[in-house]
Scaffold this active site. Structure first.
Site, mmCIF file in Angstrom:
data_model
loop_
_atom_site.group_PDB
_atom_site.id
_atom_site.type_symbol
_atom_site.label_atom_id
_atom_site.label_comp_id
_atom_site.label_asym_id
_atom_site.label_seq_id
_atom_site.Cartn_x
_atom_site.Cartn_y
_atom_site.Cartn_z
ATOM 1 N N CYS A 2 0.593 -0.962 -0.110
ATOM 2 C CA CYS A 2 0.029 0.372 -0.108
ATOM 3 C C CYS A 2 1.326 1.279 0.128
ATOM 4 C CB CYS A 2 -0.860 0.012 1.095
ATOM 5 S SG CYS A 2 -1.994 -0.867 1.676
ATOM 6 N N ARG A 27 3.652 -0.244 -5.117
ATOM 7 C CA ARG A 27 3.521 -0.455 -4.013
ATOM 8 C C ARG A 27 2.238 -1.397 -3.212
ATOM 9 N NH1 ARG A 27 7.075 1.323 -0.173
ATOM 10 N NH2 ARG A 27 5.710 0.833 1.644
ATOM 11 N N TRP A 74 -2.828 -2.337 -1.513
ATOM 12 C CA TRP A 74 -2.665 -3.688 -2.168
ATOM 13 C C TRP A 74 -3.435 -4.641 -1.155
ATOM 14 C CZ3 TRP A 74 -0.453 -7.993 0.927
ATOM 15 C CH2 TRP A 74 -0.554 -9.069 -0.555
ATOM 16 N N ASN A 100 -1.631 1.813 6.395
ATOM 17 C CA ASN A 100 -1.248 0.762 5.780
ATOM 18 C C ASN A 100 -0.445 -0.068 6.594
ATOM 19 O OD1 ASN A 100 1.112 -0.558 3.764
ATOM 20 N ND2 ASN A 100 2.327 0.847 3.643
ATOM 21 N N GLY A 101 -0.534 -1.662 6.854
ATOM 22 C CA GLY A 101 0.127 -2.196 7.270
ATOM 23 C C GLY A 101 -1.546 -3.164 7.572
ATOM 24 N N GLU A 487 16.287 -17.704 -9.885
ATOM 25 C CA GLU A 487 15.993 -16.066 -9.920
ATOM 26 C C GLU A 487 15.975 -16.084 -11.277
ATOM 27 O OE1 GLU A 487 15.282 -13.882 -8.269
ATOM 28 O OE2 GLU A 487 15.675 -12.001 -10.122
ATOM 29 N N LYS A 491 11.544 -14.742 -12.264
ATOM 30 C CA LYS A 491 11.613 -13.681 -13.089
ATOM 31 C C LYS A 491 10.126 -14.015 -14.106
ATOM 32 C CE LYS A 491 12.839 -11.210 -10.939
ATOM 33 N NZ LYS A 491 13.359 -11.026 -10.329
ATOM 34 N N GLU A 494 6.722 -14.514 -12.175
ATOM 35 C CA GLU A 494 6.407 -13.201 -11.738
ATOM 36 C C GLU A 494 5.535 -12.184 -12.813
ATOM 37 O OE1 GLU A 494 8.023 -10.678 -8.120
ATOM 38 O OE2 GLU A 494 10.193 -11.353 -10.295
ATOM 39 N N HIS A 510 16.406 -36.564 -9.940
ATOM 40 C CA HIS A 510 14.961 -36.765 -8.517
ATOM 41 C C HIS A 510 13.874 -36.708 -8.545
ATOM 42 C CE1 HIS A 510 19.075 -38.214 -6.674
ATOM 43 N NE2 HIS A 510 19.972 -37.007 -7.217
HETATM 44 O O1 M6R Z 1 12.915 -5.886 -0.572
HETATM 45 P P1 M6R Z 1 12.952 -7.084 -0.331
HETATM 46 O O2 M6R Z 1 14.093 -7.647 -1.379
HETATM 47 O O3 M6R Z 1 13.509 -7.390 0.694
HETATM 48 O O4 M6R Z 1 12.304 -7.996 -1.228
HETATM 49 C C1 M6R Z 1 11.523 -9.488 -1.508
HETATM 50 C C2 M6R Z 1 11.243 -10.111 -2.052
HETATM 51 O O5 M6R Z 1 9.567 -9.643 -1.733
HETATM 52 C C3 M6R Z 1 11.589 -9.839 -3.964
HETATM 53 O O6 M6R Z 1 12.611 -10.159 -3.954
HETATM 54 C C4 M6R Z 1 10.316 -10.300 -4.515
HETATM 55 O O7 M6R Z 1 10.387 -11.908 -4.888
HETATM 56 C C5 M6R Z 1 10.266 -9.429 -6.284
HETATM 57 N N1 M6R Z 1 9.480 -8.943 -6.474
HETATM 58 C C6 M6R Z 1 11.174 -10.619 -6.780
HETATM 59 O O8 M6R Z 1 11.558 -10.044 -8.424
#
Ligand code: M6R
Length: 614
Positions: A2, A27, A74, A100-101, A487, A491, A494, A510
């Site tokens: 948020c 956010r 969010w 927010n929270g 990674e 990518k 997401e 495995h």
């Molecule tokens: O701000 P942070 O690095 O602590 O965030 C951690 C994860 O939320 C962040 O890396 C998330 O996985 C990303 N969307 C990856 O692209």
């Protein structure tokens, strides 16, 4: 998660708020809303969807006001719709808030308020908070909005970044923070409030970051700081922010993610700039200077992180164990904080986070501090909660990362981890000079080599076009390139919503090999390193099952060129810095697939940039 923006002063608040919301949209982007004082009334406009929907909705409304609060959401409690969108108004209309929270005890508070004849229009915890403040206010004879906010917050369990408007005190904003960031920009006769400094930077560079339990009371010409618990004024700590407005723009790129991928030659150089002595090549990490003796004596290093930062942590583990000979454990912060881990006073706990606000990572930091460990941070956002709550740390200097999918922050984290590993390797006298200089020289050569990878973006786009309609993908790698496979898969999933799994290539037989047939693309990170032969064998195993292989290879690898369907070439480099090169084609591959599937690259569904709830 948020985003909060608020303004009080002499300007028209509405355009400032809308622009600020757009800056904070990374956010959260389920719904957005704004509350303004128009002709003496508090008008609330809110809409499901992105900030642009709110803007359209407000187009024919009178939005002129010198004070206002705004929010982009969010969703946690209650589905994303117009009703649950912020701002929220209390039942009798005295208070309007943005929050927010998460209010963890909101069910209990809701019951108590219902017993006092309060009713509720939505499903959010934030609406309960608005009513709790109002209840305190009315009970207290409507004496003071500030007192009501402070009293209400003593009853709240949970996290809040909060801004409150009160009808009876129309020229005032009250802001509070606990575990959810809030920055206040100081102008001339005006204040700008926001979840981070990005909406503030074009108006002022003087900022106060609220600390947990701080309550700020703002009028156009006064700033009073107290705490929830104490009715005593405290002196705000004013800091200068250095980020430039240019960093917040796309600079001609179609998406922030693409811009951030292309930023990497510069951001990696920024991460090591000033930290490697130009002649001796010794690594100097100013932020760790004072605590280096204690780091040097540590029996082990525990790295905590989430998501992409956790992938960087794995590379850090391999580096530190191999070159500094110190045992390292890598933990998901969300698991670590709850599993009653053994933490000793001679442990060093290293938290890695782009945002510096990730709730689970922060909680793990607090736990480690309680147990007496030395807690370090590797953060990108200057002045963030993690940066402030750790004993010492290293900034990554990647600049503002806006795309929800992390790219340049990852490579900056890996750069800093490489520097840290090399520094520790020297401290422990565990590395030969030859090896040390090779790693440092190859690290310094990475920015130019990334430019060479970026030049091949059209070719990667064509490969992406071939695979864009697949529903699944496997990513494989070994050694330093195993975290790169993880990674790459993250990518892709997401931002394109394709199911993708990363595996250590040796693990394939495995289980995951059962997935391999002619319908699944298998992305293999197969640079020429000590594992190369083994990875080639894994490729053969996939080929034997008719899998389509896309390989990230070292330039000139004719063996793999002839063996696999598609190749993405990277320049030759020392194997420990190769992750910095190998991840780039995978970022581009995910990006182009996302674009060709028509996905929202910068704001993928269900995600938010800064995960401030557990
Ligand atoms: O701000 P942070 O690095 O602590 O965030 C951690 C994860 O939320 C962040 O890396 C998330 O996985 C990303 N969307 C990856 O692209």
């Amino acid at each position: 998660m948020c985003g909060i923006v608020a303004y009080i002063g002499t300007k028209n608040a509405y355009p400032i708020l809308i622009k600020g919301l757009k800056r904070l949209e990374y956010r959260g982007y389920d719904s957005a809303g704004v509350a303004l004082k128009v002709n003496g009334n508090t008008e609330i406009y809110k809409k499901k969807g992105k900030v642009s929907e709110l803007e359209n909705f407000c187009a024919d409304k009178n939005t002129f006001s010198n004070i206002g609060i705004a929010h982009t959401r969010w969703a946690t409690h209650g589905e994303p719709n117009d009703i649950n969108a912020h701002p929220h108004r209390s039942m009798k209309g005295h208070f309007t808030i943005i929050h927010n929270g998460i209010i963890e005890n909101y069910e209990r508070l809701k019951k108590d308020l219902a017993a006092k004849n309060y009713s509720f229009y939505g499903e959010t915890d934030s609406e309960i908070l608005a009513n709790l403040i109002e209840y305190m206010y009315v009970e207290d004879g409507m004496r003071s909005a500030e007192v009501a906010v402070r009293m209400a917050l003593t009853r709240v369990v949970g996290a809040y970044g909060l801004v409150v408007m009160c009808n009876n005190e129309p020229n005032k904003l009250i802001a509070a923070r606990k575990s959810s960031p809030l920055a206040i920009g100081l102008g001339e006769g005006e204040y700008y409030l926001a979840s981070d400094a990005t909406p503030i930077v074009e108006y002022t560079r003087n900022v106060v970051y609220l600390n947990d339990s701080d309550v700020a009371i703002l009028t156009p010409d006064s700033f009073t700081l107290k705490t929830v618990q104490k009715d005593e004024e405290i002196t705000p700590d004013v800091q200068r922010i250095e980020m430039s407005v240019g960093e917040l723009e796309k600079n001609g790129f179609d998406h922030f993610m693409l811009k951030e991928i292309f930023d990497q030659p510069r951001t990696i150089a920024d991460s090591f700039r000033g930290r490697i002595h130009p002649e001796t090549k010794e690594v100097f990490l100013g932020g760790l200077n004072e605590v280096m003796p204690r780091i040097a004596e540590a029996k082990r290093i525990i790295i905590i992180a989430c998501g992409t930062s956790w992938h960087a942590a794995l590379i850090g583990e391999y580096l530190v164990e191999e070159y500094a000979q110190v045992p390292v454990e890598v933990e998901y912060a969300s698991e670590y904080r709850y599993r009653r881990p053994i933490i000793r006073e001679d442990d060093v706990v290293l938290a890695i986070s782009q945002s510096g606000e990730t709730a689970d990572t922060l909680a793990a930091i607090r736990l480690a501090k309680e147990k007496g460990a030395l807690v370090l941070g590797i953060c990108n956002v200057v002045g963030s909660s993690i940066a402030r709550e750790t004993h010492a740390g290293i900034y990554t200097h990647a600049g503002v990362e806006i795309g929800v999918a992390s790219t340049k922050a990852f490579t900056a984290q890996v750069t800093v981890l490489t520097l840290l590993a090399m520094r520790l390797a020297r401290v422990h006298k565990a590395i030969s000079d030859e090896r040390y200089y090779n790693v440092i020289n190859d690290l310094m050569a990475i920015p130019d080599k990334i430019n060479l990878v970026l030049e091949k973006h059209e070719q990667i786009k064509q490969i992406a076009e071939k695979y864009k309609d697949n529903d699944n993908a496997l990513y494989l790698g070994r050694g330093y390139l195993f975290p790169v496979a993880l990674e790459g898969a993250l990518k892709l999933k997401e931002i394109s919503y394709i199911h993708a799994e990363g595996y250590a290539a040796g693990e394939m037989k495995h289980g995951p090999i059962a997935l391999v047939d002619s319908n699944i693309p298998v992305v293999v990170v197969a640079a020429k390193d000590r594992y190369y032969e083994k990875v080639v064998s894994n490729i053969q195993e996939v080929k034997a099952r008719k899998g389509n292989i896309i390989a990230v290879v070292t330039e000139g690898d004719s063996l793999l060129r002839d063996m696999v369907e598609d190749i993405m070439e990277i320049p030759k480099s020392d194997e420990v810095v190769t992750p910095l090169l190998a991840v780039v084609p995978l970022q581009l591959f995910a990006y182009y697939i996302s674009v060709s599937r028509g996905c929202d690259v910068d704001q993928p569904r269900n995600l938010a940039k800064s995960v401030t709830v557990e």
